[in-house]
Structures are given as C-alpha cells and as structure tokens.
Design an enzyme around this catalytic site. Structure first.
Site, mmCIF file in Angstrom:
data_model
loop_
_atom_site.group_PDB
_atom_site.id
_atom_site.type_symbol
_atom_site.label_atom_id
_atom_site.label_comp_id
_atom_site.label_asym_id
_atom_site.label_seq_id
_atom_site.Cartn_x
_atom_site.Cartn_y
_atom_site.Cartn_z
ATOM 1 N N PHE A 138 -48.053 -0.798 47.080
ATOM 2 C CA PHE A 138 -47.436 -1.029 45.777
ATOM 3 C C PHE A 138 -47.530 0.259 44.979
ATOM 4 O O PHE A 138 -48.621 0.781 44.748
ATOM 5 C CB PHE A 138 -48.111 -2.164 45.006
ATOM 6 C CG PHE A 138 -47.400 -2.476 43.719
ATOM 7 C CD1 PHE A 138 -46.309 -3.344 43.708
ATOM 8 C CD2 PHE A 138 -47.783 -1.879 42.532
ATOM 9 C CE1 PHE A 138 -45.628 -3.615 42.525
ATOM 10 C CE2 PHE A 138 -47.109 -2.138 41.346
ATOM 11 C CZ PHE A 138 -46.019 -3.009 41.347
ATOM 12 N N ASP A 223 -52.039 7.622 45.963
ATOM 13 C CA ASP A 223 -51.820 6.780 44.790
ATOM 14 C C ASP A 223 -53.167 6.190 44.393
ATOM 15 O O ASP A 223 -53.656 5.249 45.017
ATOM 16 C CB ASP A 223 -50.809 5.681 45.140
ATOM 17 C CG ASP A 223 -50.560 4.713 43.989
ATOM 18 O OD1 ASP A 223 -51.391 4.660 43.064
ATOM 19 O OD2 ASP A 223 -49.545 3.994 44.033
ATOM 20 N N LYS A 252 -53.775 3.243 34.855
ATOM 21 C CA LYS A 252 -54.638 2.078 34.657
ATOM 22 C C LYS A 252 -55.813 2.362 33.732
ATOM 23 O O LYS A 252 -55.673 2.371 32.518
ATOM 24 C CB LYS A 252 -55.117 1.542 36.017
ATOM 25 C CG LYS A 252 -54.015 0.982 36.905
ATOM 26 C CD LYS A 252 -53.435 -0.315 36.393
ATOM 27 C CE LYS A 252 -52.488 -0.951 37.401
ATOM 28 N NZ LYS A 252 -51.824 -2.146 36.875
#
Length: 396
Positions: A138, A223, A252
């Site tokens: 993702f 990532d 995040k």
C-alpha cells in the site's frame, strides 16, 4: 454536539468515502480517547500510526502553540527555519543526505516515483521508467500511488492504471529478479507491509533486494510511512534490518497529527530534483515542521524506540497466551507494529473491541492490527490484552 448530531451533519455535507464511522472522538490524552458522549477508549490504532506520542503530548502542544503565535505559512519560495532544523534532524539520524517535504505519505511516494524516473534518465538510461512493487503493498491514493499499490481492490473504477509498474510477491527474490528488465529503474517496498496484513520479511529478503538493485543499477526505495519514527525499535525501520536504501519516504507519525510527509534521498539521487522539477505549497511549512521537530526530539529524549521494542514484545506475549483458547493463527510484527492473525474473519472481533473500549482495526480480513503510541506502559498493554480476551469470549 452528540455523535448522532455530528453524524447527521457529516452525512449531509461530506462525500462518503469512509462508510459509517460509528464514533466521533472529541478529546484525547496520552493513549486514551473520549467520544462525544464521554465514553473512554484505549487507543491502540494511534490514528493509523500517526499518534506516535499519543494524544496532546505537552511538548508537541507547546511547539504548535508557540509557532502558531509567530507565523504559520509563507510558502517554499522562502527559507523556513523550522523546516531547515527538521531536515537536519532527519539527516543526522539516517544514512540519507537531503530531504523534500510534502503533506502526506502518498505525496512522499509520488515524489519518490518521480525522482526515480528523473534520476534514471539523468543517469543516461533514458528508456528505463518501470518500478517494481509488491503484492499486498500500500503506497497511497493518488493515481500513481494506487497504481504502485499492488492490490486490485484499490484499482477498481479508476482504470486504466498508469503505465510503468510491475508487481511481484512480497518476500520472493526470484520473482523480483525475473521481472527486472532494461526498462526497470527502481524497486519500491515497505520493510513491513502494515496495511497488507502486517507481513514480515524473511531473513535476507531486504538485503537481497539491495543486492539486486546494486547488480542491475536500480534504486532501492523504502516506503517507511508507517515503519519510521521509532515504531520498529529504531528511528527508521531500515535500521532494524541493516539495509540502507537510496530513497526513504515517511509521513504518519512525523507531525504527531499535523499533516506532513517527507522524502529522503542520497545526495547523488536527490540532485536530480532541481528548481522547477517538483514542489509542494504546504510542504514543511512553519507549523508542520515545528510539530515534527518537537515530535522527533521527544522520541529521542524519552527513548521511545527502546520502549517500542519492550512494549511490543510484551504485547505479543500477552496476545500469544490467548492462542490456545481462541481461533488465533499467529502474532506477527516488530516493535509496536503488531498483527493478531486469526483463522476466521477478524472484522467482528475488531468491532467488538471498539465496543468494549479498545480502538484497533481489522486489515486484510483476518488480521487485527495494533499501532499504539510508542510511550505506552505495561499497564496499557495489559488493559488492551484484557479487552481483546473479553471481546473474543463474546465473539467466539
């Protein structure tokens, strides 16, 4: 406003991309949340890995208040002091050389995709543009990053996907090497696949990707949107595995809830981004950078990466004690990124946990995922495990 009143307004005026969200939280402190009716919850989702310091950490609150009273935004046409300070903090604690700031993980990955193509063309491989990504990955919701996301369910309705991505199974070096061609410019991988089910690489996998990239003259891009900021027990996740990529993306937990993302790169690679090649109006502005600086300093001052290992192991041990009583397949993860893998659909269990006061989430249908703040203690872990056990007894 009550939850039902908030829901009514939201349903009328907000495009429904999230379904029925059920709850409306109005206050947070430490690892706890309170909804509009005053019910208290233990937050072991952390805003999807965002609230690494929990809610309303005093050092972050003070940094935001002070910065808001001075200046919020000028744009990146001018130098921004907290942004410069943030960049130095990130570089001093990584193996990278330079940063680009944006607003989210998707934007950070978008920047990495662009940089990989630009650097490869600058290096003389003008026909190379393909990026290899992994099944169940993702990487975001932009057109480029959902194309990079090798999960068909995110593609439906948005076809055609963009050209230039090849998908292979996660943790399979042979499959990866088999699709490398003269058109390949990079490999993009999550050190741990969080959204994909808390999938852990086997020993040697990430190192093997590094060796493939070196052999075929490709960029290795990690990532780290969910694995950076101390969550795995080191400031960056790659440091837990001893494998240094060429490009890192993060977001995040970087701003403790204030939106900010970053892409870090080796200097040789970063130099392919010259004035005019990429930009972000709000990227690394005064407010988001000040929040991020305070967040990073707190992680180091409070030794939270070490605590993530200690509490993560304690959480995994507590969950494993339930294995013989309930349909649990395994507990996997690292640090405070943990997945309780069930033999049955875990969605009813996730719903029951929230009903009983524990915020968590089901991912990939069978995995109950935990992303709690890094500063939790043993009592918080015990409280969470007790709620999981109570919820299991009511569901199964």
């Amino acid at each position: 406003m009550t939850t039902s009143e908030i829901k009514a307004v939201a349903t009328e005026y907000i495009i429904n991309t999230y379904g029925d969200r059920g709850l409306a939280f109005v206050k947070g402190e430490g690892p706890y949340l309170w909804d509009a009716e005053g019910k208290k919850y233990l937050d072991f989702l952390g805003g999807l890995a965002v609230n690494g310091l929990g809610h309303a950490h005093p050092k972050v609150v003070e940094a935001i208040r002070e910065q808001a009273g001075n200046i919020l935004h000028t744009s990146n046409l001018y130098y921004i002091q907290p942004q410069a300070e943030l960049a130095k903090l990130l570089i001093d604690n990584s193996d990278m050389d330079q940063c680009f700031f944006c607003n989210s993980g998707a934007e950070a990955n978008e920047a990495a995709i662009k940089l990989a193509r630009k650097y490869t063309k600058d290096s003389g491989r003008t026909d190379a543009y393909e990026i290899i990504t992994m099944d169940n990955s993702f990487h975001g919701r932009t057109m480029a990053t959902i194309t990079a996301t090798a999960q068909t369910k995110y593609h439906i309705g948005f076809e055609p996907m963009l050209e230039g991505f090849k998908y292979v199974p996660f943790d399979d070096l042979d499959a990866t090497e088999a699709v490398i061609s003269e058109k390949t410019c990079a490999i993009l991988v999550e050190p741990i696949q969080s959204e994909g089910g808390v999938n852990i690489p086997s020993d040697g996998y990430l190192q093997g990707l590094r060796e493939l990239c070196d052999k075929h003259n490709l960029l290795l891009m990690f990532d780290e949107v969910q694995t950076a900021m101390g969550r795995l027990g080191t400031f960056f996740g790659y440091q837990s595995y001893g494998v240094v990529p060429d490009v890192i993306t993060m977001a995040k937990a970087l701003g403790s809830g204030v939106p900010i993302g970053a892409m870090l790169a080796k200097r040789e690679v970063a130099e392919s981004f010259v004035p005019g090649t990429h930009a972000a109006t709000f990227g690394g502005n005064f407010l988001s950078s000040a929040a991020a600086v305070a967040t990073i300093k707190t992680i180091f001052e409070e030794n939270l990466a070490v605590n993530a290992v200690k509490m993560g192991n304690y959480l995994a041990g507590g969950l494993m004690e339930l294995k013989g009583k309930y349909p649990i397949k395994e507990v996997r993860g690292k640090g405070l990124l943990r997945g309780l893998v069930m033999d049955v659909d875990a969605k009813p269990l996730a719903a029951k946990c929230i009903e009983n006061g524990l915020v968590t989430i089901c991912t990939n249908d069978y995995v109950l995922r935990f992303l709690p703040p890094l500063n939790i203690n043993a009592a918080h872990v015990e409280e969470a495990v007790n709620i999981v056990e109570k919820s299991m007894s009511e569901v199964f």
